[in-house]
Scaffold this motif. Structure first.
Motif, PDB file in Angstrom:
ATOM      1  N   ALA A  81       0.835  -1.197   0.000  1.00  0.00           N
ATOM      2  CA  ALA A  81       0.000   0.000   0.000  1.00  0.00           C
ATOM      3  C   ALA A  81       0.874   1.252   0.000  1.00  0.00           C
ATOM      4  CB  ALA A  81      -0.933  -0.006   1.218  1.00  0.00           C
ATOM      5  N   ILE A  82       1.940   1.196   0.794  1.00  0.00           N
ATOM      6  CA  ILE A  82       2.866   2.335   0.838  1.00  0.00           C
ATOM      7  C   ILE A  82       3.507   2.545  -0.530  1.00  0.00           C
ATOM      8  CG2 ILE A  82       5.077   3.105   1.817  1.00  0.00           C
ATOM      9  CD1 ILE A  82       4.186   1.727   4.467  1.00  0.00           C
ATOM     10  N   THR A  83       3.912   1.452  -1.160  1.00  0.00           N
ATOM     11  CA  THR A  83       4.542   1.545  -2.481  1.00  0.00           C
ATOM     12  C   THR A  83       3.580   2.153  -3.495  1.00  0.00           C
ATOM     13  OG1 THR A  83       6.004  -0.310  -2.022  1.00  0.00           O
ATOM     14  CG2 THR A  83       5.555   0.171  -4.346  1.00  0.00           C
ATOM     15  N   TRP A  84       2.348   1.652  -3.502  1.00  0.00           N
ATOM     16  CA  TRP A  84       1.390   2.195  -4.470  1.00  0.00           C
ATOM     17  C   TRP A  84       1.154   3.684  -4.233  1.00  0.00           C
ATOM     18  CZ3 TRP A  84      -3.153   4.802  -4.818  1.00  0.00           C
ATOM     19  CH2 TRP A  84      -3.704   4.893  -6.112  1.00  0.00           C
ATOM     20  N   LEU A  85       0.968   4.072  -2.963  1.00  0.00           N
ATOM     21  CA  LEU A  85       0.719   5.486  -2.645  1.00  0.00           C
ATOM     22  C   LEU A  85       1.918   6.343  -3.044  1.00  0.00           C
ATOM     23  CD1 LEU A  85      -1.109   5.097   0.782  1.00  0.00           C
ATOM     24  CD2 LEU A  85      -2.054   6.281  -1.213  1.00  0.00           C
ATOM     25  N   TYR A  93      -3.792   4.356   3.942  1.00  0.00           N
ATOM     26  CA  TYR A  93      -4.648   5.274   3.186  1.00  0.00           C
ATOM     27  C   TYR A  93      -5.164   6.402   4.082  1.00  0.00           C
ATOM     28  CZ  TYR A  93      -4.562   1.397  -0.173  1.00  0.00           C
ATOM     29  OH  TYR A  93      -4.151   0.419  -1.041  1.00  0.00           O
ATOM     30  N   CYS A  94      -5.285   6.112   5.374  1.00  0.00           N
ATOM     31  CA  CYS A  94      -5.794   7.113   6.317  1.00  0.00           C
ATOM     32  C   CYS A  94      -4.672   7.789   7.099  1.00  0.00           C
ATOM     33  CB  CYS A  94      -6.771   6.469   7.297  1.00  0.00           C
ATOM     34  SG  CYS A  94      -8.261   5.816   6.537  1.00  0.00           S
ATOM     35  N   GLY A 106      -1.045  12.331   6.095  1.00  0.00           N
ATOM     36  CA  GLY A 106      -0.648  12.977   4.837  1.00  0.00           C
ATOM     37  C   GLY A 106      -1.628  12.695   3.711  1.00  0.00           C
ATOM     38  N   PHE A 107      -2.471  11.658   3.856  1.00  0.00           N
ATOM     39  CA  PHE A 107      -3.480  11.352   2.836  1.00  0.00           C
ATOM     40  C   PHE A 107      -4.895  11.561   3.382  1.00  0.00           C
ATOM     41  CE2 PHE A 107       0.168   8.899   1.170  1.00  0.00           C
ATOM     42  CZ  PHE A 107       0.214   9.422  -0.106  1.00  0.00           C
ATOM     43  N   ASP A 108      -5.185  10.933   4.524  1.00  0.00           N
ATOM     44  CA  ASP A 108      -6.511  11.025   5.155  1.00  0.00           C
ATOM     45  C   ASP A 108      -7.627  10.751   4.149  1.00  0.00           C
ATOM     46  OD1 ASP A 108      -8.346  11.342   7.181  1.00  0.00           O
ATOM     47  OD2 ASP A 108      -8.348  13.530   7.127  1.00  0.00           O
TER      48      ASP A 108
END
Lengths: 440, 440, 440
Positions: B247-251, B313-314, B317-319
């Motif tokens: 998830a971190i990589t995709w973001l 995702y939450c 920095g994204f929320d």
């Protein structure tokens, strides 16, 4: 990976940590004995909203903490009020027809209505009755009564004594003086890094009443002494004022300063909690947080304009965030404002517990910052910093890791640490309950 | 009499209706069998956050839906993290002094600590112990453990087996490789009329664990396939990523795209509901609405930063408005992260039920509009349009007429249909209960 | 020490006080008898949404209060509707094959479906059945049915009568007229100091039904008469309109006036309370306050678009703060819309009680001001103004002193008196409970 917006060179939470150490390091037995001894020494003195009893009491408190005494002359206008004449009591005695002394302020200063005007003479039983106060529902107790703003004299006595007073002529001696003088109050400021103030206010006008409010006076003075050893973020202002008129006088003479009060507590009877008029001010939430974590039975009550001096601090022209901290609220214990409120009612361990909750509240205020996670996109890799277990896959995180995750997630510049604590509290408690069954 | 602000030439709710038909037309027996067969095929493969097991699994999912595979090289910086070395397992075996094979990844890949570094040699019973993992409270089950970020090796075994391991010399074979390679993830985009996206994310890094999360993987892939047959309003993005690092990589690689995510769901274990960090985002309300109408026992939980990839995702920095949908949350069923989480734990009908709730959630999102009543002054005359009973005076309106009245009354350009549904729900339920006694 | 922002030369709360005196001075026996007599006189008249029965009824109300009658011609467009043809009934009779008169509007006007089109002829038992209405669950009662917007004829009868109607030929006489004419409504304005209006609306289209809504009609007319004797702050507008079409007609013809409606109440069946669409409008809070203080069992319900004419006043194009006040809501008492709703169902004391609650609601609205404490810094010294007990130290304040403290504390220009009442209510109640044990 996180820093304070507007960083300081000194360790920012040194004071919070020092307060935590102070709270944890209290010696309940020794400190409780010391506070109780001070209460017993103060108890016999006849205090009022002015006069030598008040001065003498504040000087005794000076042995606990270096508070400064202020004298405000009679006649000084303070908002809608005027500083009254100074009252002093030399003697007050009521002698029955048979010669029995039925009330004597030298025995118990509650026997004389506080602020009684001087009188000396003989009166009939019927004339006397309008000057007597007693409690039919608590016939063995002497009530506490005042007559600050109407010049009159009176005696308070146990109802069972009053009931058997014979007909005949009574000998009345009320040897008091009501004359120009001053209103005395005590003040102590512990300077902090910031000019914003935490106000701690306690009333000290009650004569021989222990819980209300010798307890508040000695706890406040001890708090002031302890804070002197911490270099706090906030400036702490301690006020030892006669109730109502003292708070009004201070506010009137220090109006410009009032706007600096960021948080405030009125201490009295020392126990449960009450909110400021604002209801959800930081001080209200800090006290609620401390009491919730203490495990003690407690209640958070809404503000009412019939309390202690928060009435003045929360009047609409000021509306300061000042709440009240009391153990049993006024009027809700049977000994309230009677001779039953004597030093035996006050338990040393409760005094220390109250003091501790105050220190913890200050710790919350001192440490309550809004942090900004400087690595806000996704979680930072806690593992390579040794902040996360190396072996993955276990069911439950340990509390310290959860706390880290909560702080990182909510450190967005909008949530204070108190916000984080409130939001995570329930979930951390559930997690803690679960992790009992954790495997190894 | 009502029109959409910003009208479209196509029938605006075609996609919502198509999703409703899809949900109603599911064949539970056939679809459940198909999903379960896929789980059984995927189960023996040794997945991890990188490596060939992950690739092979994603290729099996490609038979369900045309997801695209992406490879991100080892060493790529992704926010505070770095894409790790790729891990592959050839064999891992632990042989006791007497020759008994006490753990063998070929038999059950949970036996080897996931991401174990290569090792071959002989160790004493005592040396071995630091490399063993078991569950004293569940002595018959083999735990799932990982060591992604500390290079080490280890075996997981049933505690009852561990307890009777004799003294002596053990033969250890951990034939793995940890070398530069890539992190693999799958992605599938179903384009919609709008660029705003609905994100569906599921982790696919767990080895032989069925509910967590082969269930999520096959349901997500099937959802992707079904949505391909609908021309949706939103664009749907399905991510099949290794947990956390995926998830971190995709973001990190798609940061500009993240702002287009209007709604999101993390699928795992497939059942109950959990909220996004925002708490009352539209996706949170849509899921709650679907579950409330389903009649199924369910709970809506507040966001916690110790969940699945909604943590990323939450992050502040994204929320993003991304919630999680799980049947039994992680850590709350005894088979969680153990060999007990095998295909027999996963029930075909539950998979279909979860899939159906997802389709219904998408239906709510697709159909959730803010309508404007173009005849807003008083009620329009429904009777002359055949929308209201001709005979007046009866006690109770039928539900369809009440629904019309609610929609007309709240279609003021400020209330979405979801708002209308939430506000009218309780009252419609009361009305429905009453109309049982309706006269003819 | 306190003054109104924007002061008026007249005593500002004269109207509130006059309303309080009116409410306290009601003679329940005499007034209840008078209201009930009016209901009995109105009961036999065949009202409808148009026609002479409606006119005659409004003229009877003119004896209670000087309301003005308005006539709106058939065919007048009113928003999405059109004023219908005027309906008048001369006779309606159904004769069975054996000569028995099984339904006769002269005996009970509910027997004819309201707005039945004229018809005269002979029909078979089978043909007749499509024109009959009855209540299988309440076989002894005659239902109330209407057919305003579909031209048809019909009879309502007790189900036990219908069940034993023999085969054969029936003689039908429906001697009605449906022809161009007018819709009649009544209106009465009590002018106030301000142009902002309080709307009181009641429907008056139901034929022989007493609680719904002759009760509302006579109470509204009496309120109008009583308010004529008060010089109110608000302007009060009373509307006596046929349900739905009457409210729509008034709104269509008085659209510019609608924006002046500051508060509104729809009166019907006269008892419990219901909210406006806004939910927390001042009128909603005023009614809740009055009912809470009345000690009567009551419920405050959320707005639903299936009520009385608040449906029209609260339609999204108006969204006026108009709630409904009913004793038992429509459809929730078994006699609703049947011959059981006759004058015996309506109790004189309940009519007076409803009227009294309306007067008290107007009292709250009239007296609800936002005051500004002109002595806002600390408490003013109430004692020297004779507003505070001279003897201090007692446990409990009397209610009037507490009320003063609350008003002074919250009179900051932001809180209305209704805000003060709501915030202090719970605490004053606690205080009142305590002061029972107060000592003398």
């Amino acid at each position: 990976m996180a820093g304070a917006p507007g960083q300081e060179s000194r360790r920012p939470d040194g004071a919070a940590e020092a307060l935590r150490r102070l709270a944890d390091g209290l010696d309940p037995a020794a400190l409780g004995a010391e506070l109780h001894a001070a209460i017993r020494e103060l108890y016999p003195i006849c205090r009022s909203i002015t006069g030598d009893g008040l001065r003498q009491s504040l000087r005794i408190l000076q042995r606990l903490a270096p508070l400064e005494l202020h004298e405000v002359p009679t006649g000084t206008p303070v908002f809608d009020w005027v500083v009254p004449k100074e009252w002093n009591l030399r003697a007050a005695r009521l002698v029955a027809p048979g010669g029995e002394v039925v009330a004597d302020a030298a025995r118990l200063n509650l026997h004389v209505v506080n602020y009684s005007a001087p009188f000396r003479g003989k009166v009939s039983r019927a004339e006397l009755d309008a000057h007597l106060h007693s409690l039919p529902d608590q016939p063995g107790l002497v009530p506490y009564r005042t007559s600050y703003y109407r010049e009159d004299w009176g005696f308070c006595l146990a109802h069972e004594v009053r009931a058997r007073l014979p007909e005949g002529t009574y000998d009345v001696l009320v040897d008091t003086s009501l004359a120009p003088g001053a209103l005395t109050y005590g003040e102590l400021v512990v300077p902090g890094v910031q000019e914003d103030e935490v106000l701690v206010s306690t009333h000290c006008c009650h004569p021989s009443l222990a819980n209300d409010n010798l307890a508040g006076m000695v706890v406040a003075a001890t708090l002031a002494k302890l804070l002197g050893g911490v270099a706090p973020r906030y400036t702490y202002r301690f006020l030892f004022v006669p109730g109502t008129i003292g708070a009004i006088t201070w506010l009137a003479l220090n109006e410009a300063r009032a706007s600096r009060i960021a948080h405030g507590l009125v201490l009295a009877c020392l126990g449960d909690a009450g909110r400021s008029r604002r209801g959800h001010a930081e001080i209200d939430r800090a006290v609620a947080h401390v009491l919730a974590r203490s495990g003690a039975d407690h209640a958070v009550r809404d503000f009412t304009p019939y309390g202690y001096d928060e009435r003045q601090y929360c009047s609409p022209g000021f509306d300061l965030p000042v709440g009240a901290l009391t153990r049993t609220p006024h009027g809700e214990y049977p000994e309230y404002h009677t001779s039953g409120d004597d030093p035996a009612l006050v338990r040393p361990d409760r005094l220390v517990d109250s003091l501790r909750r105050c220190l913890e509240t200050f710790e919350v205020l001192e440490g309550n910052r809004t942090w900004l996670n400087l690595s806000p996109k996704c979680e930072p890799q806690l593992g390579r910093r040794g902040l996360y277990g190396a072996v993955g896959g276990q069911s439950h995180a340990v509390a310290s890791q959860l706390a880290l995750l909560w702080v990182l997630n909510l450190s967005d510049g909008h949530h204070t640490l108190l916000d984080v604590a409130e939001r995570s509290a329930g979930l951390l408690a559930i997690q803690a309950a679960r992790s009992d069954g954790q495997s190894s």
